[in-house]
Design a protein around this motif. Structure first.
Motif, PDB file in Angstrom:
ATOM      1  N   PHE A  61       1.205  -5.801   4.341  1.00 22.98           N
ATOM      2  CA  PHE A  61       2.637  -5.631   4.342  1.00 22.98           C
ATOM      3  C   PHE A  61       3.028  -4.387   4.386  1.00 22.98           C
ATOM      4  O   PHE A  61       3.032  -3.715   3.247  1.00 22.98           O
ATOM      5  N   HIS A  62       3.886  -3.997   5.264  1.00 24.50           N
ATOM      6  CA  HIS A  62       4.685  -2.626   5.312  1.00 24.50           C
ATOM      7  C   HIS A  62       6.121  -2.688   5.173  1.00 24.50           C
ATOM      8  O   HIS A  62       6.728  -3.989   5.718  1.00 24.50           O
ATOM      9  N   GLU A  63       6.956  -1.982   5.383  1.00 26.51           N
ATOM     10  CA  GLU A  63       8.327  -1.456   5.737  1.00 26.51           C
ATOM     11  C   GLU A  63       8.376  -0.580   6.893  1.00 26.51           C
ATOM     12  O   GLU A  63       7.670   0.405   6.771  1.00 26.51           O
ATOM     13  N   VAL A  90       0.720  -1.263  -0.056  1.00 24.81           N
ATOM     14  CA  VAL A  90       0.036  -0.138  -0.072  1.00 24.81           C
ATOM     15  C   VAL A  90       0.918   1.275   0.088  1.00 24.81           C
ATOM     16  O   VAL A  90       0.463   2.119  -0.634  1.00 24.81           O
ATOM     17  N   HIS A  91       1.994   1.372   0.659  1.00 22.98           N
ATOM     18  CA  HIS A  91       3.039   2.062   0.509  1.00 22.98           C
ATOM     19  C   HIS A  91       4.013   1.772  -0.585  1.00 22.98           C
ATOM     20  O   HIS A  91       4.909   0.973  -0.413  1.00 22.98           O
ATOM     21  N   GLY A  92       4.001   2.862  -1.493  1.00 22.41           N
ATOM     22  CA  GLY A  92       4.653   2.433  -2.781  1.00 22.41           C
ATOM     23  C   GLY A  92       6.284   2.220  -2.548  1.00 22.41           C
ATOM     24  O   GLY A  92       6.857   1.388  -3.398  1.00 22.41           O
ATOM     25  N   ASN A  93       6.950   2.859  -1.479  1.00 22.18           N
ATOM     26  CA  ASN A  93       8.143   2.660  -1.343  1.00 22.18           C
ATOM     27  C   ASN A  93       8.571   1.731  -0.351  1.00 22.18           C
ATOM     28  O   ASN A  93       9.586   1.747   0.492  1.00 22.18           O
ATOM     29  N   GLU A  94       7.641   0.983   0.063  1.00 25.97           N
ATOM     30  CA  GLU A  94       7.954  -0.458   1.030  1.00 25.97           C
ATOM     31  C   GLU A  94       7.644  -1.821   0.108  1.00 25.97           C
ATOM     32  O   GLU A  94       6.798  -2.330   0.015  1.00 25.97           O
ATOM     33  N   PRO A  95       8.762  -1.897  -0.807  1.00 25.00           N
ATOM     34  CA  PRO A  95       8.536  -2.684  -1.987  1.00 25.00           C
ATOM     35  C   PRO A  95       8.570  -4.141  -1.744  1.00 25.00           C
ATOM     36  O   PRO A  95       8.169  -4.800  -2.724  1.00 25.00           O
TER      37      PRO A  95
HETATM   38 ZN   LIG Z   1       3.781   1.556   5.253  1.00 23.45          ZN
END
Ligand SMILES: [Zn+2]
Length: 713
Positions: A248-250, A132-137
């Motif tokens: 899923f995130h980073e 969902v967060h593009g830079n948490e690839p």
């Molecule tokens: Zn995130």
């Protein structure tokens, strides 16, 4: 030829000994169907060696759906930048061919009116959603590995999962943001990987890839549903009601891995059943612990992250009787980056996400009956539960703004909330399947159990729409509103040779005004109230009412009417014709208290230091709601740009210390020539501190209770 062979051998050699070879990810899932290409075979590189573009991700899933009878693909939407939003359904060929029937059985468990008991018989619905967060690839890359494993592995373990579940893989929730970051990471990648944190590969340029096209955080948009990504997702969601949903995130590069349970106090959404974050999370956590322990990967739980705000990907499903799961992986942000303990590689981050994906499927399958019973109880309690407030429902509606009423009703219906007519107002009962969403929309809170306050710790959607509402202790149901109900009933404006009047209280009035001005009409704004004799009878008009005098236009009255008619039709605004300038009360139409409205030519500063969230909101509002172009001025170009072209400049929160005294003077001089400067948040503070305006800031009372900052998710 000989030479070519040598190269081939060398390439193979390299692939086999590369740390991200297939064995690294799924050696315990053998044997694999050799007819199904692995992501590596399809893409031409091992997962983790490169960031995979969204179109390649979509192509791979299409390929799986094309060649395997274990997979089907559906398109559930399209992003602002026209990237496809897809979901791959994976199960046994038998389950997929009976999917309509299985779905029907599944949906019986979300219907509070019936009580089926065959909890163990129906395959469990699992939605694995990523990035969902593009830079948490790492998520989307793990999605490819997960899809491959479920489609191609012939191990008895995977076979068992497929017999007992239907897995819905949404590889990229935010493709526009992901591709911004993918392009960035790949273009700065070197053959000899640079792990130095200072390298460009690890430090994206503004606006970065976290957000979508209009710089919205899509992990806030499940509730607000402003963007096509979320709209598509919600539509899909309320069609399928999965039992388990992942997100899923980073997080920071020096962290390890996080899975739920979340921080106990922080996650106490007063609306969510306690069983969700206590019983269900404790049921799932050992599965994640085991899969991480097996590869020696460190993790933490319980200490951080909250599920309070209902618009996260890891909380909205909780309010739909599912178990939503947040995962946070330390980011390699790039292909290899230095940490306090050596380096972290992209492949390593992907492996943790991949293993958690498979562990989610395992946990869901092994607790199928518990999850089904939980979802059934959840929706049953929606129609039996009493609220602490004692209200049976909420009444709402604005007397003057039909477009805003319609927008709010449409919004509620996106969440499957049932809305009823109540005279000229609307009514939403609490006793309905979406009971908890009704609470979410209308209840407000002034007390929190946690001292940590986050950007999404508070919300009130009815207030967000500026929609006055009140709780009722009893009410009779009127007619239910459906998609076909006509919610806007403004009379069609008829032709006049004198003047037209546009009611400014309507949400779409600015858009209609801009539309008319762009087509050459001249308009004035009322600085005092008045009551006019219109062709629809006497009407009261407020401050700001727009008047279009026909004789002042350099157009025949027929051409003027055509523009007026089109503007009303397009924006469904309350617009009236009048044949006299003599008002019944207040100012007449020829009064000096009507002043000419300048056509707006808007600009806004963007770039490093500017809040991309706020800038994105302004851009989105003008572009999609008012249909007014706004020039996005890059701060670093300001020296070369004349402001004379613009009538209005917007400065959202940001660090404007970078503007020197000459540039500040440029803004001040432009403003003193009668132009409009709009500042928001910290830009206002900057304006005052640099004495561009004579104002002072109110002092904020000190809050002793703030102990630490929450972790951004
Ligand atoms: Zn995130």
């Amino acid at each position: 030829m000989q030479f070519l062979k040598k190269i081939t051998v060398l390439v193979l050699f390299f692939t086999v000994f590369n740390s991200f070879s297939q064995e690294y990810f799924f050696k315990d899932k053998n044997p694999f169907n050799p007819k199904i290409p692995s992501p590596e075979e399809f893409l031409g590189y091992a997962i983790g060696e490169q960031h995979t573009r969204h179109d390649q991700i979509v192509s791979y899933l299409y390929k799986l759906a094309e060649i395997s009878d274990r997979a089907e693909i559906e398109v559930y939407g399209q992003t602002h930048e026209r990237r496809k939003l897809v979901i791959l359904r994976v199960s046994t060929p038998e389950n997929l061919s009976n999917l309509e029937d299985i779905k029907k059985q599944h949906l019986q468990f979300v219907d509070p009116a019936i009580t089926p008991k065959n909890y163990d018989d129906v395959p469990i619905f699992i939605q694995l959603a990523y990035n969902v967060h593009g830079n948490e690839p790492s998520g989307s890359e793990a999605a490819l590995l997960t899809a491959y494993t479920l489609v191609a592995s012939n191990s008895s373990e995977i076979q068992n999962y497929l017999n007992n579940s239907v897995v819905f893989i949404d590889p990229t929730i935010n493709p526009d943001g992901r591709d911004r970051h993918t392009q960035w990471a790949n273009q700065y990648k070197a053959i000899s990987l640079v792990s130095d944190n200072a390298d460009a590969e690890h430090n994206e340029m503004w606006p970065r890839g976290r957000t979508n096209h209009y710089w919205f955080d899509l992990n806030r948009d499940w509730l607000l549903a402003v963007n096509p990504e979320s709209e598509g997702k919600l539509k899909w969601y309320h069609d399928w009601y999965p039992n388990v949903v992942t997100d899923f995130h980073e997080m920071g590069t020096n962290s390890n891995f996080f899975f739920e349970p979340m921080k106990a106090i922080g996650s106490k959404d007063p609306i969510m059943p306690k069983e969700n974050y206590e019983d269900l999370n404790n049921l799932f956590a050992p599965y994640f612990a085991k899969t991480m322990d097996e590869i020696g990967s460190l993790y933490f739980t319980k200490e951080a992250f909250d599920g309070t705000y209902p618009g996260y990907g890891s909380s909205y499903p909780d309010l739909q009787g599912a178990l939503a799961l947040l995962f946070e992986q330390a980011s390699s942000r790039g292909h290899l980056q230095d940490t306090d303990y050596g380096t972290i590689s992209f492949g390593f981050t992907i492996r943790n996400q991949y293993r958690s994906s498979i562990a989610t499927v395992k946990a869901a399958v092994e607790n199928k009956a518990v999850l089904r019973k939980y979802q059934q109880d959840f929706f049953k309690s929606a129609v039996t539960k009493k609220t602490a407030s004692g209200f049976v429902g909420y009444e709402f509606g604005d007397d003057h703004d039909q477009n805003r009423n319609k927008a709010f009703v449409d919004f509620l219906m996106k969440h499957k909330i049932k809305v009823y007519e109540k005279g000229a107002k609307f009514y939403v009962p609490l006793k309905q399947q979406q009971h908890r969403m009704v609470q979410t929309m209308f209840e407000t809170y002034s007390q929190y159990t946690d001292s940590v306050f986050y950007d999404a710790s508070a919300w009130s959607v009815s207030n967000f729409y500026n929609m006055k509402s009140k709780g009722l202790k009893s009410a009779r149901l009127g007619k239910q509103i459906t998609a076909a109900t006509k919610l806007i009933n403004n009379p069609i404006v008829i032709k006049s040779d004198y003047a037209y009047i546009l009611d400014w209280d309507d949400y779409n009035a600015p858009a209609a005004l801009h539309y008319m001005q762009k087509r050459g009409l001249k308009a004035s704004a009322a600085f005092k109230k008045f009551s006019a004799n219109t062709t629809n009878g006497t009407k009261d008009f407020n401050y700001g009412t727009v008047m279009i005098p026909v004789s002042k236009q350099q157009k025949p009255s027929e051409a003027v009417y055509e523009i007026i008619r089109q503007a009303q039709q397009k924006f469904r605004v309350p617009m009236y014709a009048t044949n006299t300038g003599f008002s019944i009360k207040g100012i007449d139409l020829g009064s000096n208290n009507f002043r000419k409205i300048k056509e707006v030519k808007a600009a806004m500063f963007i770039g490093n230091g500017v809040s991309s969230y706020e800038a994105g909101e302004v851009w989105h509002l003008l572009d999609t709601r008012v249909e007014m172009p706004i020039t996005k001025l890059q701060l670093h170009n300001f020296n070369r740009i004349s402001l004379d072209k613009y009538t209005t400049l917007v400065m959202v929160s940001g660090n404007y210390g970078q503007l020197d005294s000459i540039q500040r003077k440029k803004i001040k001089d432009w403003t003193s020539r009668g132009n409009t400067l709009i500042t928001i948040g910290s830009a206002s503070k900057w304006l005052i501190s640099k004495k561009l305006v004579k104002e002072s800031l109110t002092k904020k009372p000190k809050d002793k209770n703030i102990l630490d900052k929450s972790v951004n998710r």
